[in-house]
Design an enzyme around this catalytic site. Structure first.
Site, PDB file in Angstrom:
ATOM      1  N   ASP A   1       3.628  -4.184  -2.259  1.00 19.70           N
ATOM      2  CA  ASP A   1       3.765  -3.250  -0.848  1.00 19.70           C
ATOM      3  C   ASP A   1       2.943  -4.908  -0.444  1.00 19.70           C
ATOM      4  O   ASP A   1       2.178  -5.659  -0.589  1.00 19.70           O
ATOM      5  CB  ASP A   1       2.595  -2.381  -0.738  1.00 19.70           C
ATOM      6  CG  ASP A   1       1.333  -2.400  -1.261  1.00 19.70           C
ATOM      7  OD1 ASP A   1       0.579  -3.321  -1.596  1.00 19.70           O
ATOM      8  OD2 ASP A   1       0.650  -1.432  -1.813  1.00 19.70           O
TER       9      ASP A   1
ATOM     10  N   LYS B   1      10.231  -1.853  -4.874  1.00 19.86           N
ATOM     11  CA  LYS B   1       8.722  -1.245  -4.862  1.00 19.86           C
ATOM     12  C   LYS B   1       8.267  -0.198  -6.002  1.00 19.86           C
ATOM     13  O   LYS B   1       7.566  -0.009  -6.840  1.00 19.86           O
ATOM     14  CB  LYS B   1       8.433  -1.389  -3.755  1.00 19.86           C
ATOM     15  CG  LYS B   1       7.212  -1.071  -3.453  1.00 19.86           C
ATOM     16  CD  LYS B   1       6.081  -0.763  -2.055  1.00 19.86           C
ATOM     17  CE  LYS B   1       6.661   0.670  -1.501  1.00 19.86           C
ATOM     18  NZ  LYS B   1       5.810   0.912  -0.771  1.00 19.86           N
TER      19      LYS B   1
END
Length: 211
Positions: free
Chosen positions: A139, A121
């Site tokens: 996320d 991420k």
């Protein structure tokens, strides 16, 4: 409603309403962006923006942070989530940047993933925001909104699966913005506990309204 039609309508809305969008984290360099993103894990951008000005005043680059000790960094980030682990990661990350990358933040996924504290991420955020690459970080907000809107299926039950599903349908030129579109929609409208459906401008395309 077919999935492609839903994507087309939702993306067109965001293109019109949010043509210029980027991270809400404050930073002055790619290194500072990387530090801010690492710190932001399970913490609000607002909190990180309160912490980083003093942190960056003392450690503006990899060279200065690599010379610090964990307890030095901890003093400046103690109000964020998991400050001990993050202080350790930041010092180690800065030292790896100095040892392997001459103090510069690398631009490829594989190289970014070699840095302590950096997962997929975070690496995708850096590639997108700092280097303009077509990467989409997933996320908790992006994961939640993608499912609620019906952009992904129930079987897309991991961040990686959601990322792959979204990038399959989102045009490459929209991918860098799509992360922020979905994230900000989740942060301010389609919130976790009580979504504000009454002020959602794309509710009419939502999977809970049209299956």
């Amino acid at each position: 409603m077919k999935k492609k039609e839903r994507y087309d309508l939702i993306l067109e809305h965001f293109r019109e309403k949010m043509p210029l969008v980027t991270t809400e984290l404050d930073f002055g360099s790619t290194f500072q962006l990387l530090v801010a993103v690492v710190l932001s894990a399970q913490c609000t951008d607002k909190r990180i923006n309160q912490v980083t000005p003093d942190l960056f005043a003392h450690y503006p680059d990899a060279q200065s942070m690599a010379k610090a000790e964990e307890e030095d960094i901890f003093e400046w980030i103690r109000s964020v989530s998991y400050p001990n682990a993050k202080a350790k990661h930041l010092v180690e990350m800065a030292r790896v940047l100095m040892e392997k990358f001459n103090g510069e933040v690398p631009s490829t996924l594989d190289e970014l993933l070699t840095l302590p504290g950096v997962g997929r991420k975070t690496a995708n955020v850096i590639q997108s925001v700092a280097f303009g690459k077509a990467t989409l970080a997933v996320d908790t907000h992006v994961f939640r909104v993608a499912h609620r809107l019906g952009l992904v299926s129930k079987s897309d039950n991991t961040p990686y699966k959601v990322e792959m599903a979204l990038t399959k349908y989102i045009p490459e030129e929209d991918i860098p913005n799509a992360h922020h579109w979905l994230l900000l929609h989740g942060r301010y409208v389609c919130t976790a506990r009580k979504p504000h459906c009454e002020k959602c401008e794309i509710e009419k395309y939502c999977a809970k309204i049209i299956s």
